[in-house]
Scaffold this motif. Structure first.
Motif, short mmCIF file in Angstrom:
data_model
loop_
_atom_site.label_atom_id
_atom_site.label_comp_id
_atom_site.label_asym_id
_atom_site.label_seq_id
_atom_site.Cartn_x
_atom_site.Cartn_y
_atom_site.Cartn_z
N UNK A 162 17.17 -115.13 -6.30
CA UNK A 162 16.70 -114.28 -7.40
C UNK A 162 15.63 -113.30 -6.94
N UNK A 163 15.28 -113.30 -5.66
CA UNK A 163 14.18 -112.49 -5.14
C UNK A 163 14.73 -111.32 -4.34
N UNK A 164 14.21 -110.13 -4.61
CA UNK A 164 14.58 -108.91 -3.89
C UNK A 164 13.31 -108.29 -3.32
N UNK A 202 11.08 -97.85 -9.24
CA UNK A 202 12.07 -96.80 -8.99
C UNK A 202 13.49 -97.38 -8.93
N UNK A 203 13.64 -98.55 -8.30
CA UNK A 203 14.96 -99.17 -8.20
C UNK A 203 15.47 -99.55 -9.59
N UNK A 204 14.61 -100.16 -10.39
CA UNK A 204 15.01 -100.54 -11.75
C UNK A 204 15.39 -99.30 -12.56
N UNK A 205 14.61 -98.24 -12.42
CA UNK A 205 14.89 -97.00 -13.16
C UNK A 205 16.22 -96.39 -12.75
N UNK A 206 16.49 -96.35 -11.45
CA UNK A 206 17.75 -95.81 -10.96
C UNK A 206 18.94 -96.60 -11.51
N UNK A 208 11.66 -110.35 -9.14
CA UNK A 208 12.30 -111.59 -9.56
C UNK A 208 13.32 -111.21 -10.62
N UNK A 209 14.59 -111.44 -10.32
CA UNK A 209 15.67 -111.05 -11.24
C UNK A 209 16.37 -112.30 -11.75
N UNK A 210 16.87 -112.28 -12.98
CA UNK A 210 17.38 -113.51 -13.59
C UNK A 210 18.75 -113.95 -13.11
N UNK A 263 23.40 -105.22 -9.01
CA UNK A 263 23.22 -103.89 -9.57
C UNK A 263 22.01 -103.21 -8.93
N UNK A 264 20.91 -103.94 -8.76
CA UNK A 264 19.70 -103.38 -8.19
C UNK A 264 19.83 -103.09 -6.69
#
Length: 216
Positions: A50-52, A62-66, A205-207, A214-215
């Motif tokens: 879950x970790x990037x 920026x990654x989340x926004x893109x 931390x992504x669920x 996607x990220x």
């Protein structure tokens, strides 16, 4: 001196491998170490999958926004908030709208009104020592915000780069336990304020694995 010793240890141990490309999510031993750290310090159970790893919190934003924002989307933030986040969202064509702050987080009545009216794609919040107000969220407010995210189908981007600056026993770990890994939450953390800004190391931390793909 401690950092230099650690740096030399890694170079002696890994040699040229330390400078090679790693997998897309980042150096696996680092991701596993971060999960161990979160379990020890916050009693939060997160899988390294879950970790990037990112180059600081700003790249995380920026990654989340893109990945999520299209021109014309609405993004809600606290008001006032971190101007760097606003610039990132606006650079993707989002309309950024602020929600006033109370002593323990955003005003819930105003937040739900704005959500119902604008149907935002994202809500950006700083859960601990909010910039610039220094407000920390209460467990109650976090619980209500998570319920709103479920009700109105939006994603929460939590910027938690500062909770470790507290050296007293408080609600911060319980707030983190509510947010970290929640299906509606992407948490951004950074070592800039805790260790040194020049490292440019942070992580998300992504669920879910689907969201991580996607990220990436």
């Amino acid at each position: 001196e401690t950092f230099k010793a650690c740096f030399n240890h890694v170079l002696d141990r890994d040699q040229g491998y330390a400078f090679e490309y790693q997998e897309g999510s980042g150096y696996a031993p680092l991701r596993k170490s971060l999960c161990t750290y979160l379990k020890k310090e916050k009693d939060v159970q997160i899988s390294h999958e879950q970790v990037l790893i990112v180059s600081g919190a700003q790249q995380g934003l920026d990654i989340v926004s893109k990945a999520y924002i299209q021109a014309g989307d609405k993004v809600l933030t606290e008001s006032p908030t971190y101007t760097g986040a606003v610039c990132v969202f606006e650079s993707r064509g989002a309309k950024v709208l602020g929600v006033r702050m109370d002593a323990d987080g955003v005003n819930l009545q105003d937040l739900e009104h704005m959500i119902a009216k604008h149907r935002p794609k994202l809500f950006y919040m700083m859960s601990h020592y909010q910039n610039p107000t220094t407000v920390c969220y209460s467990k109650y407010k976090v619980k209500k915000i998570l319920a709103l995210a479920e009700k109105y189908d939006f994603l929460i981007v939590e910027d938690d780069s500062l909770s470790e600056l507290s050296y007293v026993n408080c609600e911060k770990n319980e707030v983190s336990a509510q947010l970290y890994g929640h299906l509606r939450v992407i948490t951004i953390k950074s070592f800039s304020k805790l260790l040194m800004p020049g490292l440019r190391i942070g992580f998300l931390i992504v669920p879910t694995s689907e969201l991580l793909s996607i990220l990436q």
